[in-house]
Design a protein around this motif. Structure first.
Motif: not given
Length: 398
Positions: A246-261, A301-305, A335-339
């Protein structure tokens, strides 16, 4: 939009110039522009016209499209190339599976030790890369004689575990092609062993390869289908593999920009993690710490640093049984601090990661990209410290 495009183009021009080992003076001369103009382009201050972009591409001997491609590209460090070549020989050209196979109990112990090193040693790349070749040979010998000796199930379980390790080593050394081959072998072995948990773990491995190749929807489908098959299995081990999928599926959803899922999936397995506790079923490192780390990854991934940094402050990353996850978490924080362009904090976290596992920072593309940006865009003192770290690890940044 234009400002971001200028930054992206500048980063790629600089990347290809460094990869070609050409100075700004040489590239500018070949492209028919001034050195100062090239400097402004590389810093993202100027967006070149199409004719200038084509001229720069010709000077760098790359297609013009590579200078505006949105997919990241990395210089593969020398030590990573060498490890990848060694692994290629081991997995694609193993010696003939002749001779007396190693007793399966001994083979199992050696595979477990290799996994232990991979998840705990700060020099795991050097140590494990040197072990995989012989282990692959021994596993293939065991599979070759399994039918005659009646040890098929155990031999296939050993093969599934070894090729799962090979997958992650191949991915980390920049050989996604070999990672896919290893993941496929792991899945075939797991299916032959008739071990449902290992089948789930093998699909977890395969989903990670799909993510590495940016096939996010494929990774999501693989992980969610495998999780569905494990949903009705009882016991903490099944729960841990289910949660990892489920965690991998969560990352996949984030990378296709479905942050809420993605967030919903991470939240859904936190109760599972509290029941299993910190565990390492089939080397998946599932538990409350890993779930919390994935929550940070989703926000990055969502840019919510700001949210990512806030969540990260609550995590005791040392509790994870896997050094890979601990370093990945430190790099996600960096990465979040870099952003946020807080390059000083990003460098602090890079140094923390280097102290914990220097080879990881030397090998991982994410560490390289953060380090390059700190060197190129931070203030003088921070940039100098970052350059010293890059030089120590032989990471090309200037």
């Amino acid at each position: 939009m234009v400002e971001q495009l200028a930054l992206d183009v500048g980063e790629r021009v600089r990347f290809h110039r460094l990869a070609a080992k050409k100075t700004q003076n040489v590239v500018a001369g070949l492209a028919g522009i001034t050195t100062d103009y090239l400097y402004q382009i590389e810093r993202g201050k100027k967006l070149p016209t199409v004719p200038v972009l084509v001229a720069i591409a010709a000077a760098l001997d790359v297609p013009p499209a590579s200078l505006i491609n949105t997919q990241s590209q990395e210089v593969v460090p020398r030590q990573s190339r060498a490890a990848g070549e060694e692994l290629h020989r081991a997995i694609t050209l193993p010696p003939a599976a002749e001779g007396e196979p190693l007793p399966l109990a001994d083979l199992r112990n050696q595979i477990n030790e290799a996994w232990r090193l991979w998840q705990s040693s700060p020099t795991r790349y050097s140590q494990v890369s040197g072990l995989l070749g012989n282990l692959i040979v021994e596993v293939e010998r065991s599979l070759h004689t399994a039918d005659a000796t009646g040890t098929g199930g155990e031999a296939h379980r050993a093969a599934a575990d070894l090729y799962g390790l090979t997958r992650t080593v191949a991915k980390r050394t920049g050989r996604v092609d070999l990672a896919l081959l290893a993941a496929d072998r792991a899945l075939r072995a797991a299916e032959a062993s008739d071990d449902s948990l290992r089948v789930g773990a093998a699909r977890w491995n395969l989903a990670h390869v799909a993510l590495a190749e940016r096939h996010h929807e494929v990774a999501e489908d693989i992980a969610m289908n495998a999780a569905h098959e494990l949903r009705d299995h009882s016991g903490p081990d099944a729960a841990a593999v289910y949660g990892s999928l489920i965690l991998v599926a969560g990352v996949a959803a984030a990378r296709r920009r479905d942050t809420w899922t993605a967030r919903d999936r991470v939240r859904s397995v936190m109760p599972v993690a509290w029941k299993t506790g910190e565990c390492n079923t089939l080397w998946t490192a599932f538990g409350p710490t890993n779930v919390a780390m994935h929550a940070v990854s989703i926000e990055v991934e969502a840019g919510e640093t700001s949210q990512a940094c806030h969540l990260a402050e609550e995590i005791e990353h040392e509790r994870s049984p896997s050094i890979e996850r601990r370093v990945a978490f430190l790099l996600e924080q960096a990465r979040s601090y870099q952003q946020r362009k807080d390059y000083g904090s990003a460098l602090v976290l890079l140094n923390s990661a280097e102290r914990e596992a220097p080879e990881d920072v030397a090998y991982r593309p994410l560490a390289h990209s953060i380090l390059r940006e700190v060197v190129q865009r931070a203030g003088r003192t921070t940039a100098r410290e970052a350059a010293r770290l890059a030089d120590k690890l032989s990471v090309p940044v200037n």
